[in-house]
Design an enzyme around this catalytic site. Structure first.
Site, short mmCIF file in Angstrom:
data_model
loop_
_atom_site.label_atom_id
_atom_site.label_comp_id
_atom_site.label_asym_id
_atom_site.label_seq_id
_atom_site.Cartn_x
_atom_site.Cartn_y
_atom_site.Cartn_z
N TYR A 33 47.00 45.55 39.04
CA TYR A 33 46.28 45.59 37.78
C TYR A 33 44.79 45.73 38.00
O TYR A 33 44.29 45.60 39.12
CB TYR A 33 46.59 44.34 36.93
N ARG A 52 39.44 50.99 43.29
CA ARG A 52 40.24 49.86 43.80
C ARG A 52 41.70 50.00 43.39
O ARG A 52 42.60 49.67 44.15
CB ARG A 52 39.68 48.53 43.33
N LYS A 150 45.23 43.95 44.55
CA LYS A 150 45.14 43.25 43.26
C LYS A 150 46.49 43.25 42.56
O LYS A 150 46.73 44.02 41.62
CB LYS A 150 44.05 43.89 42.38
N GLU A 182 37.76 32.22 47.89
CA GLU A 182 37.20 32.73 46.62
C GLU A 182 37.64 31.80 45.50
O GLU A 182 38.33 30.81 45.73
CB GLU A 182 37.67 34.16 46.37
N1 PLP Z 1 38.91 37.37 43.31
C1 PLP Z 1 40.05 37.25 42.60
C2 PLP Z 1 41.18 36.47 43.17
C3 PLP Z 1 40.16 37.85 41.33
O1 PLP Z 1 41.29 37.72 40.63
C4 PLP Z 1 39.06 38.57 40.81
C5 PLP Z 1 39.13 39.21 39.50
O2 PLP Z 1 40.12 39.17 38.82
C6 PLP Z 1 37.89 38.65 41.58
C7 PLP Z 1 37.86 38.05 42.83
C8 PLP Z 1 36.68 39.40 41.08
O3 PLP Z 1 36.92 40.77 41.14
P1 PLP Z 1 36.16 41.77 40.13
O4 PLP Z 1 34.70 41.53 40.35
O5 PLP Z 1 36.59 43.10 40.58
O6 PLP Z 1 36.60 41.39 38.76
#
Ligand code: PLP
Length: 286
Positions: A33, A52, A150, A182
């Site tokens: 997603y 991505r 993702k 994270e």
């Molecule tokens: N890390 C995780 C586990 C996430 O689910 C997300 C966003 O959903 C992010 C980091 C941040 O990614 P982005 O800046 O592309 O939204």
């Protein structure tokens, strides 16, 4: 107003949109997603999210449902039909519906499922939390080993959010082998002596689209950036902490496991990065 959503080529009222019970996204979490923000009716970093998505699909040997141009057209159509000024567009691609349940991937004749919908969030960029900051707790990172893809396997991140809620916090930072990976749905940063420190890229974290932009803007503004792992103790002793994601942009973190970070109030580096990020991304929005 009934929301109009997109499913496999059709724009439908949300209560008429369906996906098969045999869809591998439903049965196996065999799906990826993206979430793209909308500000002022325009898409933020659409190219980054598309790149991505292509990478996630490639890593899982999953077919792409359509071209980047078609994806852009669908995003714009959904924004227009739902009259979204500020908010998000959720996109999900699954390996499709093979008509039965089987662990083996179906053959190429099974088309991927593409679902998209909007989430309207008026004032998305004016979140009060940007002024107060957020509180996080630390929890074990027990997710699978390919967090750089993702996927929709979001059960543990959901459980992490619930653990945070139960503890009176806003989110959880995930910790593996003593180091923060994270947040449950965002990338994590600390600031010490003017240096911005965030986990280096690898299979351990999602390669945040916001992270890439924030680090680029930080470097352009002559801020020092260090991409390396840090511990919870290091974070507690930092001058500042913050997170980034497509929907939260840059958000200060003021407390970790009950310990105030820095002064216990949002710090200047996070505030500055949030401002630069929003300014630059609004300018580049399409
Ligand atoms: N890390 C995780 C586990 C996430 O689910 C997300 C966003 O959903 C992010 C980091 C941040 O990614 P982005 O800046 O592309 O939204």
């Amino acid at each position: 107003m009934t929301r109009t959503v997109y499913v496999n080529g059709a724009y439908l009222p949300e209560d008429q949109a369906t996906v098969s019970i045999f869809d591998r996204g439903f049965l196996m979490a065999d799906a990826v997603y993206e979430v793209t923000s909308v500000l002022g009716g325009k898409l933020i970093d659409f190219a980054g999210h598309c790149a991505r998505l292509a990478r996630s699909l490639g890593e899982l040997d999953m077919a792409s449902p359509c071209s980047e141009g078609e994806l852009l057209a669908i995003h714009r159509e959904l924004v227009a039909r739902n009259d979204v000024t500020d908010g998000m567009i959720y996109l999900q691609v699954t390996r499709g519906n093979p008509g039965d349940r089987d662990f083996a991937f179906p053959d190429a004749s099974v088309k991927p499922t593409l679902v998209m919908f909007t989430q309207s969030k008026p004032g998305l960029a004016d979140s009060p939390m940007a002024k107060t900051g957020m509180k996080v707790i630390s929890i074990d990172d027990i997710r699978w080993g390919r967090r750089d893809i993702k996927t929709v396997q979001l059960l543990y991140p959901s459980m992490g959010k619930m653990m945070a809620k139960k503890a009176g916090a806003d989110d959880a930072w995930l910790v593996e082998d003593g180091f923060v990976t994270e947040g449950t749905s965002n990338n994590a940063y600390i600031v010490k002596g003017g240096r911005i420190i965030t986990r280096n890229l690898g299979h351990e974290i999602l390669h945040g689209i916001t992270r890439a932009a924030v680090l680029r803007f930080a470097r352009e503004a002559q801020m020092e950036v260090e991409e390396r792992a840090f511990t919870v103790d290091e974070a507690k002793a930092a001058d500042e902490a913050f997170i980034s994601s497509a929907s939260a942009f840059v958000m200060p973190v003021v407390e970790i496991d009950g310990t105030a970070v820095g002064t216990g109030a949002p710090g200047p580096v996070a505030a500055r990065l949030r401002e630069i990020y929003l300014d630059e991304m609004r300018k580049a929005a399409i």
